[in-house]
Every structure is written in structure tokens, then in C-alpha cells.
Design an enzyme around this catalytic site. Structure first.
Site, PDB file in Angstrom:
ATOM      1  N   LYS A 184      48.634 -83.037  59.719  1.00 42.54           N
ATOM      2  CA  LYS A 184      49.058 -82.101  58.603  1.00 42.54           C
ATOM      3  C   LYS A 184      49.658 -82.442  57.332  1.00 42.54           C
ATOM      4  O   LYS A 184      49.654 -84.030  57.493  1.00 42.54           O
ATOM      5  CB  LYS A 184      49.788 -81.556  58.996  1.00 42.54           C
ATOM      6  N   LYS A 214      53.039 -68.782  72.108  1.00 47.73           N
ATOM      7  CA  LYS A 214      52.669 -69.968  71.540  1.00 47.73           C
ATOM      8  C   LYS A 214      54.172 -70.940  71.227  1.00 47.73           C
ATOM      9  O   LYS A 214      54.574 -70.552  70.591  1.00 47.73           O
ATOM     10  CB  LYS A 214      52.110 -70.491  69.969  1.00 47.73           C
ATOM     11  N   ARG A 223      45.796 -72.247  69.817  1.00 43.32           N
ATOM     12  CA  ARG A 223      44.695 -71.177  70.394  1.00 43.32           C
ATOM     13  C   ARG A 223      44.321 -72.490  71.491  1.00 43.32           C
ATOM     14  O   ARG A 223      44.168 -71.543  72.789  1.00 43.32           O
ATOM     15  CB  ARG A 223      43.305 -71.412  69.480  1.00 43.32           C
TER      16      ARG A 223
HETATM   17  N1  BES Z   1      51.057 -73.761  63.471  1.00 42.76           N
HETATM   18  C1  BES Z   1      49.144 -73.786  62.442  1.00 42.76           C
HETATM   19  C2  BES Z   1      49.364 -72.514  61.607  1.00 42.76           C
HETATM   20  C3  BES Z   1      50.148 -72.426  60.373  1.00 42.76           C
HETATM   21  C4  BES Z   1      50.235 -72.933  59.274  1.00 42.76           C
HETATM   22  C5  BES Z   1      52.062 -71.273  60.784  1.00 42.76           C
HETATM   23  C6  BES Z   1      51.288 -72.519  58.146  1.00 42.76           C
HETATM   24  C7  BES Z   1      52.980 -71.299  60.234  1.00 42.76           C
HETATM   25  C8  BES Z   1      52.622 -71.636  59.062  1.00 42.76           C
HETATM   26  C9  BES Z   1      47.972 -74.355  62.933  1.00 42.76           C
HETATM   27  O1  BES Z   1      48.342 -74.970  64.406  1.00 42.76           O
HETATM   28  C10 BES Z   1      46.836 -74.974  62.013  1.00 42.76           C
HETATM   29  O2  BES Z   1      47.388 -75.687  61.803  1.00 42.76           O
HETATM   30  N2  BES Z   1      46.512 -73.901  62.325  1.00 42.76           N
HETATM   31  C11 BES Z   1      44.741 -74.651  61.809  1.00 42.76           C
HETATM   32  C12 BES Z   1      44.188 -74.577  61.918  1.00 42.76           C
HETATM   33  C13 BES Z   1      42.626 -74.780  61.344  1.00 42.76           C
HETATM   34  C14 BES Z   1      42.515 -76.357  61.364  1.00 42.76           C
HETATM   35  C15 BES Z   1      41.486 -74.124  61.640  1.00 42.76           C
HETATM   36  C16 BES Z   1      45.010 -73.856  60.237  1.00 42.76           C
HETATM   37  O3  BES Z   1      45.357 -71.980  59.596  1.00 42.76           O
HETATM   38  O4  BES Z   1      45.612 -74.446  58.757  1.00 42.76           O
HETATM   39 ZN    ZN Z   2      50.036 -75.278  65.507  1.00 45.27          ZN
HETATM   40 ZN    ZN Z   3      48.251 -76.593  64.093  1.00 41.53          ZN
END
Ligand code: BES
Ligand code: ZN
Ligand code: ZN
Length: 494
Positions: free
Chosen positions: A270, A258, A344
Site C-alpha cells: 500500500k 476478518k 477474502r
Molecule cells: N483492508 C483493506 C480494505 C480497507 C481499505 C479497509 C480502507 C479500511 C479502509 C483490504 O485488505 C484491501 O486492501 N482491499 C483492496 C482490495 C483490492 C486490492 C482488490 C481494496 O479494496 O482496495
Molecule cells: Zn485488509
Molecule cells: Zn489489503
């Protein structure tokens, strides 16, 4: 830093710093016990004692590092000890260190040497590229770390140790490359830069690199990667890095990363707090590049294909939106519930693309979910897959490399959570329940029947610098060592 080997006794040489490792259940030579108070010598794991020898020994300084109980000593502890030693030499601004290679009944000498060499190389890592002026402490580097081996070591053992040290160095250099890439700020490390790094790698090694740019992606139908990239002024890139070629006796392994060079969350933006850390969202891509460099340098007799989907996730005017339905490279349609579940989506195209190689294994690495940070913290990679044999291989490599992984279930019940009413699949489970697993279930829909393992490195890719001796504040390069150990073992047992 150079690591070399020397036959002798470290503290009997006229060196600036001799390092002696000792376990809690071991008696030190009289020349050393004579220099210290007995009660200070506990042997407790990772305790350090620096002695100025004042001509009682040939070495000017002696660093004693405790290893705890002998039977409990692991390669991972030795990695950390190697880092302690090099950091002490660094802090004292010494040009070199000489560490006496310890022997253990339960660990082969070569394994000990490799772990220490990894520790040296990982421990001396610092990220200073963004500073225009460096302090004296910052400019100082330890030029050489020497492993001092017993004069009685046989020629065969000597050769094995030399090879192990080289291996350890190459692996840790791969980790350090990944750390550099990941630490580079998001304004610099854009998808095109990541592609340029891959292309540079190809000029320095025998790796071959192909990059798909915007027009290529459009022509080929990389609908997932393009959708995520749409909100950014930075164009997405798909990067293919190849080592070796497929032959009857060489299995093909695909490593998928990724490469979100910055993740704002997109329209599902975010919170501001700690958003800066999202420059690490290309940690999977960094691990793939670091691993490819390592695999090439080790000349592994395998066909390894690195595939990186890289984009910047931004909420620009063309950004994809919640409720959108997009068509991925596979033809499958995805209902976007949350634009922050972008990893994903870009991986879906890469995983589908991997199928054309008919690989023996597809392994993806991704900073995929916040859920895995909560569940496992900085100490384990979240692991899921569709093939238990491959999962076991990854678990074993995690254990051996010190980058441990922990398996979570991927049952059909979780696959049901990402069913969509309007499209073939949706990109979140809807809520926070089992978010790391529903993310993996989404990926699973794009790998076909090929053996596949997914490594969620969101919790392990970034460090506050405190959890092991060899991590510094920032990128850990996690994944490179695990992949290197996995593929080394794979190649050895063909
Ligand atoms: N890049 C983030 C995940 C992440 C979180 C990496 C903290 C490193 C530290 C990912 O793209 C994301 O935002 N995932 C979300 C998905 C949700 C919206 C279903 C998550 O896990 O909160
Ligand atoms: Zn991400
Ligand atoms: Zn994300």
C-alpha cells in the site's frame, strides 16, 4: 460507569447535574422557562444549554438538550443525546449525572431507556491505554449515570426499564471491548494477542474457546490463512469461540471476523499515506469478540459460534506473491492477483470451516474493501448475501441499532468477474470496478448453500470522531450493536 434508576424529578434533587431533554414542540415547566430567555430555547436537535441554577432549583446545574420535532425522535438520536450528557458531565469533571427519562407516544419507555444507556456507555469511552501520564481531565470519570423516572411509573414499567438499561449497558460494553481491541496498535495486537484475548474472555464467561496455531493450521490445511500469514514473523491464528450448544430448539449462527492485525498490502504494498490506519483491519474480528461477550452476558438461548481468521499481512521474505496459486481449506484453488486482497483469502477458510456447524446463518464482518469507503462513507455498512430473508433481518437490526447497513447486488454477472484462467477462482476482479461486490462474490464461493450475509465495515469501523456524538476519534466497534440487536430479536422470535 454505573447506570442506575431513580424515581423522582431530576432537577428537584440536590444533584450536581440534572439533564432535561425537550422537543421543539414542547413547553417546559415555568421553573425552567423562568431561568432562560425564551428565544434561546429552540429545541433544535442536539442543541445544548447549560444553566447554573443558583438555588432556584435543587439541582446545581441543569443541562437542557434539544430533541427536534417530537415525531422525528429516534432511538439513535437518544443514543447520541445520552453521549452528549455524559460528555458534558465528563468535561465539567462531575461525579454523576441525573437524566430525566422522557416519554414519547411513539416509543416504548424501555426502548428509550436502552438507547440512553447505550449512549452513556458509548459516550464515556476513551482510549488512553498508550499514555504513560494522564491529565486531570483524562483521569476523571463519571462514576454514575442515573435515569430518573417519573414517580408514577408502575412496578412493571420499572422492571422493563431496569432490564433495558442492563441490556443497553451490556451491548455498549461489547462495543467498547471491540473499540479497545481495534485501537490497540498493530505491534501489540498481533494474531497471538487476539487469541489470548479470546481465551481470557473464556475464563470470565461461559464461552468456550479453541485456538489453532501454526502447526494445527498446517495439519488441517488452512491454506488461505497460512498463505497470507507467510510474509510476517507473527504466526497466524484461527480462533473458535462458542456460546451455548446446538439443540433442536436452538439455531446455530456463525459469526465470522476478518482479523488482519495489520495490513501493509504485502508484496502489492500500500502507499505510505495513512497506512497506519491499517491497524484497524481486525475490526471484523473485534466485532465478533465484542458480540460474543455481549451474547454470553445476555445469556441468549442460541448456539453462536464465532470464527476468527487472524494474520498479519506483511511483505517478508516468505510472503505470498501476485501470480501464486494457493489451495484453501475448501480444496478450491485461488489465483492471487493482488496480495492486498488478503481479507477474502483468510475469510475463505473461515467461511468454509463454518459449514461444518450446519448453521442457520453465517454472518461475516470484514474491513474488506476501499470501494465501500468510497460508496457509503462512514454512515452505512455494505451488505451483500445469498439469502434475502437473512439480508432483511440484518437490515432491520442495522436500523434498530443505529449501525445501518445498505444492500448491494450480488448478481451472477459479478461472479463472472472473478473467474480465473489458471485456478478455480481469482482474488480480485482485476480492476477497481465493483470491487466491494467482487470481494463478496469471492466469499460466496466458500459458504456453500448456507444462508450467508457479508458486512463490509471498511467505511464504518474507524471514525474521525465527528460523525456521531458517541464516536470518538478512532475505532467505532461497529458491528457489535447490529449483531446484538439481530440475535436478541432472533432469540425473542424463535
Ligand atoms: N483492508 C483493506 C480494505 C480497507 C481499505 C479497509 C480502507 C479500511 C479502509 C483490504 O485488505 C484491501 O486492501 N482491499 C483492496 C482490495 C483490492 C486490492 C482488490 C481494496 O479494496 O482496495
Ligand atoms: Zn485488509
Ligand atoms: Zn489489503
Amino acid at each position: 460507569m454505573k447506570t442506575d434508576i431513580y424515581q423522582g424529578t431530576a432537577y428537584n434533587e440536590p444533584v450536581p447535574l440534572a439533564v432535561l431533554l425537550y422537543s421543539a414542540d414542547e413547553t417546559l415547566p415555568d421553573v425552567i422557562t423562568g431561568l432562560v430567555e425564551a428565544e434561546d430555547i429552540t429545541g433544535e436537535s442536539e442543541t445544548q444549554l447549560l444553566l447554573y441554577t443558583r438555588n432556584t432549583l435543587s439541582a446545581r446545574r441543569l443541562l437542557l438538550i434539544g430533541l427536534g420535532e417530537r415525531q422525528q425522535i429516534t432511538p439513535e438520536l437518544l443514543r447520541q443525546v445520552g453521549a452528549h450528557a455524559v460528555r458534558k458531565a465528563q468535561a465539567l469533571k462531575l461525579p454523576s449525572l441525573h437524566l430525566q427519562l422522557p416519554t414519547f407516544e411513539h416509543l416504548p419507555l424501555a426502548q428509550v431507556a436502552q438507547a440512553l444507556a447505550e449512549g452513556f456507555e458509548l459516550g464515556q469511552y476513551r482510549y488512553l491505554d498508550q499514555k504513560s501520564e494522564l491529565s486531570a481531565a483524562e483521569t476523571h470519570t463519571v462514576a454514575t449515570s442515573t435515569l430518573v423516572i417519573a414517580p408514577t411509573t408502575s412496578a412493571t414499567e420499572n422492571d422493563a426499564i431496569t432490564a433495558a438499561v442492563r441490556r443497553g449497558q451490556i451491548i455498549a460494553q461489547g462495543s467498547n471491548l471491540a473499540r479497545n481491541l481495534q485501537n490497540t496498535p498493530g505491534n501489540q495486537m498481533v494474531p497471538a494477542r487476539l487469541a489470548a484475548v479470546a481465551q481470557e474472555l473464556a475464563t470470565e464467561t461461559r464461552l468456550t474457546v479453541t485456538v489453532f496455531e501454526q502447526a494445527d493450521l498446517e495439519e488441517r490445511g488452512f491454506g488461505g490463512l497460512l498463505a497470507v500469514g507467510k510474509g510476517s514473523a507473527q504466526e497466524p491464528r484461527f480462533i473458535i469461540i462458542e456460546h451455548g450448544e446446538a439443540t433442536a430448539d436452538r439455531p446455530t449462527i456463525c459469526l465470522v471476523g476478518k482479523g488482519i492485525t495489520f495490513d501493509t498490502g504485502g508484496i502489492s504494498i500500500k502507499p505510505a499515506d495513512k497506512m497506519d490506519l491499517m491497524k484497524m483491519d481486525m475490526g471484523g474480528a473485534a466485532a465478533v469478540l465484542g458480540a460474543m461477550q455481549t451474547i454470553a452476558a445476555l445469556e441468549l438461548p442460541l448456539h453462536v459460534v464465532g470464527l476468527i481468521s487472524s494474520a498479519e499481512n506483511m511483505p517478508g521474505p516468505n510472503a505470498y506473491k501476485p501470480g501464486d496459486v494457493i489451495q484453501t481449506l475448501s480444496g478450491k484453488t485461488v489465483e492471487v492477483l493482488n496480495t492486498d486482497a488478503e481479507g477474502r483469502i483468510v475469510l475463505a477458510d473461515a467461511l468454509f470451516f463454518a459449514q461444518q456447524y450446519q448453521p442457520q446463518a453465517i454472518i461475516d464482518l470484514a474491513t474488506l474493501t476501499g470501494g465501500i469507503v468510497v460508496a457509503l462513507g462512514p454512515h452505512a455498512i455494505g451488505l451483500m448475501g445469498n439469502n434475502q430473508e437473512l439480508v432483511e433481518r440484518v437490515l432491520a437490526a442495522g436500523e434498530a441499532s443505529g449501525e445501518r447497513a445498505w444492500q448491494l447486488p450480488l448478481w451472477d454477472a459479478y461472479r463472472k468477474m472473478i473467474k480465473s484462467e489458471v485456478a478455480d477462482i481469482r482474488n480480485t476482479g482485476g480492476g477497481r470496478q465493483a470491487s466491494s461486490i467482487t470481494a463478496a462474490a469471492f466469499l460466496d464461493a466458500f459458504v456453500g448453500d448456507y444462508p450467508w450475509a457479508h458486512l463490509d465495515i471498511a467505511g464504518t469501523a474507524w471514525s474521525d470522531g465527528k460523525h456521531t456524538a458517541y464516536t470518538s476519534d478512532g475505532a467505532t466497534g461497529v458491528g457489535v450493536r447490529l449483531l446484538a440487536y439481530l440475535l436478541l430479536y432472533w432469540a425473542e422470535t424463535l
